[in-house]
Design a protein around this motif. Sequence first.
Motif, PDB file in Angstrom:
ATOM      1  N   THR A  48      27.952  46.234  37.871  1.00 40.46           N
ATOM      2  CA  THR A  48      28.818  45.421  37.010  1.00 40.46           C
ATOM      3  C   THR A  48      30.042  44.948  37.784  1.00 40.46           C
ATOM      4  O   THR A  48      30.411  43.763  37.725  1.00 40.46           O
ATOM      5  CB  THR A  48      29.259  46.233  35.774  1.00 40.46           C
ATOM      6  N   LEU A  49      30.652  45.832  38.536  1.00 40.32           N
ATOM      7  CA  LEU A  49      31.843  45.466  39.319  1.00 40.32           C
ATOM      8  C   LEU A  49      31.508  44.457  40.417  1.00 40.32           C
ATOM      9  O   LEU A  49      32.278  43.519  40.658  1.00 40.32           O
ATOM     10  CB  LEU A  49      32.488  46.718  39.916  1.00 40.32           C
ATOM     11  N   GLU A  50      30.354  44.622  41.063  1.00 39.58           N
ATOM     12  CA  GLU A  50      29.937  43.655  42.092  1.00 39.58           C
ATOM     13  C   GLU A  50      29.720  42.276  41.488  1.00 39.58           C
ATOM     14  O   GLU A  50      30.098  41.259  42.072  1.00 39.58           O
ATOM     15  CB  GLU A  50      28.668  44.146  42.797  1.00 39.58           C
ATOM     16  N   ARG A  51      29.117  42.240  40.292  1.00 38.56           N
ATOM     17  CA  ARG A  51      28.896  40.968  39.604  1.00 38.56           C
ATOM     18  C   ARG A  51      30.235  40.309  39.257  1.00 38.56           C
ATOM     19  O   ARG A  51      30.420  39.102  39.437  1.00 38.56           O
ATOM     20  CB  ARG A  51      28.043  41.186  38.357  1.00 38.56           C
ATOM     21  N   ARG A  52      31.195  41.105  38.786  1.00 39.61           N
ATOM     22  CA  ARG A  52      32.513  40.569  38.440  1.00 39.61           C
ATOM     23  C   ARG A  52      33.249  40.077  39.682  1.00 39.61           C
ATOM     24  O   ARG A  52      33.916  39.037  39.646  1.00 39.61           O
ATOM     25  CB  ARG A  52      33.336  41.626  37.714  1.00 39.61           C
TER      26      ARG A  52
END
Length: 143
Positions: A48-52
């Motif tokens: 999720t953090l990588e996508r953000r």
Amino acid sequence: MANAEKTSSGSDIDEKKRKRKLSNRESARRSRLKKQKMMEDTIHEISTLERRIKEYSERCIVAKQRLDSVELENAVLRSEKTWLSSYVGDLENMIATTTTTTSLTLTQSGCDDQNANVDGDCRRRPWQQYGCDSLQPVTSFKT
């Protein structure tokens, strides 16, 4: 009888060991499941953090491009402002020079209030030089 008591107490000890082993196995299983759940949650949070991060990076690139565009437009407008200021200054100088020259000419030519037209200017317009004060506009034109 002492032997029987010893045997029963030995089987009690064996039963306790067996229950403790079973309890330890169950506790270890719960710990492994808890650890596995924490790993899955961490992996999900990382994705999720990588996508953000990717989304914000793309937004940052777009914002940077817009900033560059606005800065370029601002530079062009500043350049135009400088040119227009210079142009207006030149026009004001021309008007001042023309006004000064006209005043000197009128003073030298002896223009007085009798010769002045409605605007107070005694200079004759080209259409006034030939006595054409009553010219009418052409209303039709035949071909």
